[in-house]
Design an enzyme around this catalytic site. Structure first.
Site, PDB file in Angstrom:
ATOM      1  N   ARG A   1     127.069  76.103  42.984  1.00 39.52           N
ATOM      2  CA  ARG A   1     125.814  75.739  43.655  1.00 39.52           C
ATOM      3  C   ARG A   1     124.772  75.235  42.661  1.00 39.52           C
ATOM      4  NH1 ARG A   1     125.342  80.362  48.433  1.00 39.52           N
ATOM      5  NH2 ARG A   1     126.606  79.174  49.904  1.00 39.52           N
TER       6      ARG A   1
ATOM      7  N   LYS B   1     140.097  86.319  61.791  1.00 44.84           N
ATOM      8  CA  LYS B   1     139.752  86.718  63.155  1.00 44.84           C
ATOM      9  C   LYS B   1     139.297  85.589  64.065  1.00 44.84           C
ATOM     10  CE  LYS B   1     138.382  91.454  62.231  1.00 44.84           C
ATOM     11  NZ  LYS B   1     137.226  92.353  62.189  1.00 44.84           N
TER      12      LYS B   1
ATOM     13  N   GLY C   1     133.609  79.671  52.347  1.00 43.04           N
ATOM     14  CA  GLY C   1     133.916  80.353  51.085  1.00 43.04           C
ATOM     15  C   GLY C   1     135.403  80.509  50.819  1.00 43.04           C
TER      16      GLY C   1
ATOM     17  N   GLY D   1     128.012  79.949  55.911  1.00 38.47           N
ATOM     18  CA  GLY D   1     127.489  80.036  57.272  1.00 38.47           C
ATOM     19  C   GLY D   1     127.032  78.699  57.830  1.00 38.47           C
TER      20      GLY D   1
HETATM   21  C1  3PG Z   1     124.668  81.523  51.675  1.00 38.57           C
HETATM   22  O1  3PG Z   1     124.894  82.141  50.631  1.00 38.57           O
HETATM   23  O2  3PG Z   1     125.546  81.274  52.525  1.00 38.57           O
HETATM   24  C2  3PG Z   1     123.301  80.961  51.894  1.00 38.57           C
HETATM   25  O3  3PG Z   1     122.588  80.993  50.708  1.00 38.57           O
HETATM   26  C3  3PG Z   1     122.588  81.703  52.988  1.00 38.57           C
HETATM   27  O4  3PG Z   1     122.406  83.044  52.653  1.00 38.57           O
HETATM   28  P1  3PG Z   1     122.118  84.094  53.814  1.00 38.57           P
HETATM   29  O5  3PG Z   1     123.369  84.239  54.597  1.00 38.57           O
HETATM   30  O6  3PG Z   1     121.676  85.365  53.141  1.00 38.57           O
HETATM   31  O7  3PG Z   1     121.013  83.499  54.663  1.00 38.57           O
END
Ligand code: 3PG
Length: 394
Positions: free
Chosen positions: A34, A195, A352, A375
């Site tokens: 990142r 899942k 991930g 996410g």
């Molecule tokens: C992540 O690591 O996916 C983003 O930085 C968002 O982090 P968070 O899920 O704590 O909002």
């Protein structure tokens, strides 16, 4: 949306939202993906004479100033990646920041402390956003991976001053648009992972958008069980059988072909090198669990990838962290990489686990685009608008 090309940044206090929520162990950054992703934007802004003020969160301190969630340990690795000094500022709002800005020359770079030290960040509170805005003239968002959060620094700020997408954000949005927005067809999606429960929205969105959907990993077991396969001791969400059936019916109605495992690699224990065998779906021993798909399935998956002009991938096909149960994931990844390199496939992957799986297969750099977002990538695959992206629209 606007890009950096649309902003006048020379001499401007430029608030740049980046995602520096990097894996850290004992105060040391363990993966700088990142960090490297935001280097082009920061360099460009600095070269153009902006006073670069980096905003980011780290962890989930829930509005408390938790020292173990300080961004300070990230300043060094960021400076190394940039080849330029980065000053760390111990707050993200208020006089501390204003004083630091007053000492900055054009082109200087400062990293401000964790925005989530304030409750107003996650609540997107106007007072907090105004306090952030007080130290900036223009706003650049280069944090796609935090764009699913409607927070002060990811969403609110875009409404307070001229705003634009940074280069990493731009690249990400372009790749995603090419993959699901207006893709070259046929489009095939590969979805794996443990899942079904975490990916119902994603699967429902995909069946209406893609021509082929390969389902693998633990979640495939739920689909197989819904079709009457006895999956033995395999990971399986039996309570979601009805959901799985609904998804299969929706796929059929939309003309989306679902590819499920045709054979299975099973073992009695989940351990590296565990004794295992490849069996037909009607011969899964009652005391064994499926940890990967077998050769017949791999053949079906690669054949599906061969049909595709565009591939979207999220989630491994088997328990790839524990060899030999990485075979299907590695084979499919290598196959997609080969077609991509030959210029026959546009391939986009994210999440991930998926990034780790592609790295493990040694082909991460051979895909057209690999997203560092978790996410946010999932919510995009679910077809949901991302607040951080929406706020940048003209
Ligand atoms: C992540 O690591 O996916 C983003 O930085 C968002 O982090 P968070 O899920 O704590 O909002």
């Amino acid at each position: 949306f606007n890009t950096i090309d649309d902003l006048n940044v020379a001499g401007m206090r430029t608030l740049v939202r980046v995602d520096l929520n990097v894996p850290m162990k004992d105060g040391k950054v363990t993966d700088d993906t990142r960090i490297r992703a935001v280097v082009p934007t920061i360099k460009e802004l600095s070269d153009k004479g902006a006073k670069v003020l980096l905003l980011a969160h780290f962890g989930r301190p829930k509005g408390e100033k938790k020292p173990e969630m300080s961004l300070e340990p990230v300043a060094g690795p960021l400076s190394d990646a940039l080849g330029k000094p980065v000053t760390f500022v111990t707050d993200c709002i208020g006089d501390t920041v204003a004083e630091a800005v007053a000492r900055m020359a054009d082109g200087d770079i400062a990293l401000l402390e964790n925005t989530r030290y304030y409750k107003g960040e996650e609540k997107n509170e106007d007072d907090f956003v105004d306090a952030l805005a007080a130290n900036g003239d223009v706003y650049v968002n280069d944090a796609f991976s935090a764009a699913h959060r409607a927070h002060g620094s990811t969403e609110g700020l875009a409404h307070k001053m001229p705003a634009a997408a940074g280069r990493a954000m731009q690249k990400e949005l372009d790749a995603l648009e090419a993959a699901l927005g207006s893709p070259k067809r046929p489009v095939v999606a590969v979805v794996g992972g443990a899942k079904v429960s975490t990916k119902i929205d994603l699967l429902e969105n995909l069946v209406s958008k893609v021509d082929g959907l390969v389902i693998g990993g633990g979640m495939a077991n739920t689909f197989l069980a819904a079709k009457g396969v006895d999956v033995g001791k395999s990971l399986c969400e039996h309570d979601l059988a009805e959901t799985a059936r609904r998804i299969m019916i929706a796929a059929e109605a939309a003309g989306c072909t679902i590819v499920l495992p045709e054979d299975a690699v099973v073992a009695k224990e989940f351990a590296a090198g565990a004794a295992n065998e490849t069996v037909a779906l009607d011969a899964i021993p009652s005391d064994a669990m499926m940890l990967d798909v077998g050769p017949a399935s791999i053949k079906a998956v690669t054949a599906k990838i061969d049909e595709a002009a565009t591939l979207v991938w999220n989630g491994p096909l088997g328990a790839f962290e524990i060899p030999p149960f990485d075979a299907a994931t590695v084979a499919a990844a290598k196959h997609a990489a080969k077609r991509t390199k030959a210029g026959d496939l546009l391939s986009v992957a994210g999440g991930g686990d998926t990034v780790a799986a592609l790295k493990h297969a040694g082909v991460k750099d051979d895909f057209t685009y690999v997203s560092a977002a978790g996410g946010a990538f999932l919510e995009w695959m679910e077809g949901k608008p991302l607040p951080g992206v929406e706020a940048l629209r003209k």
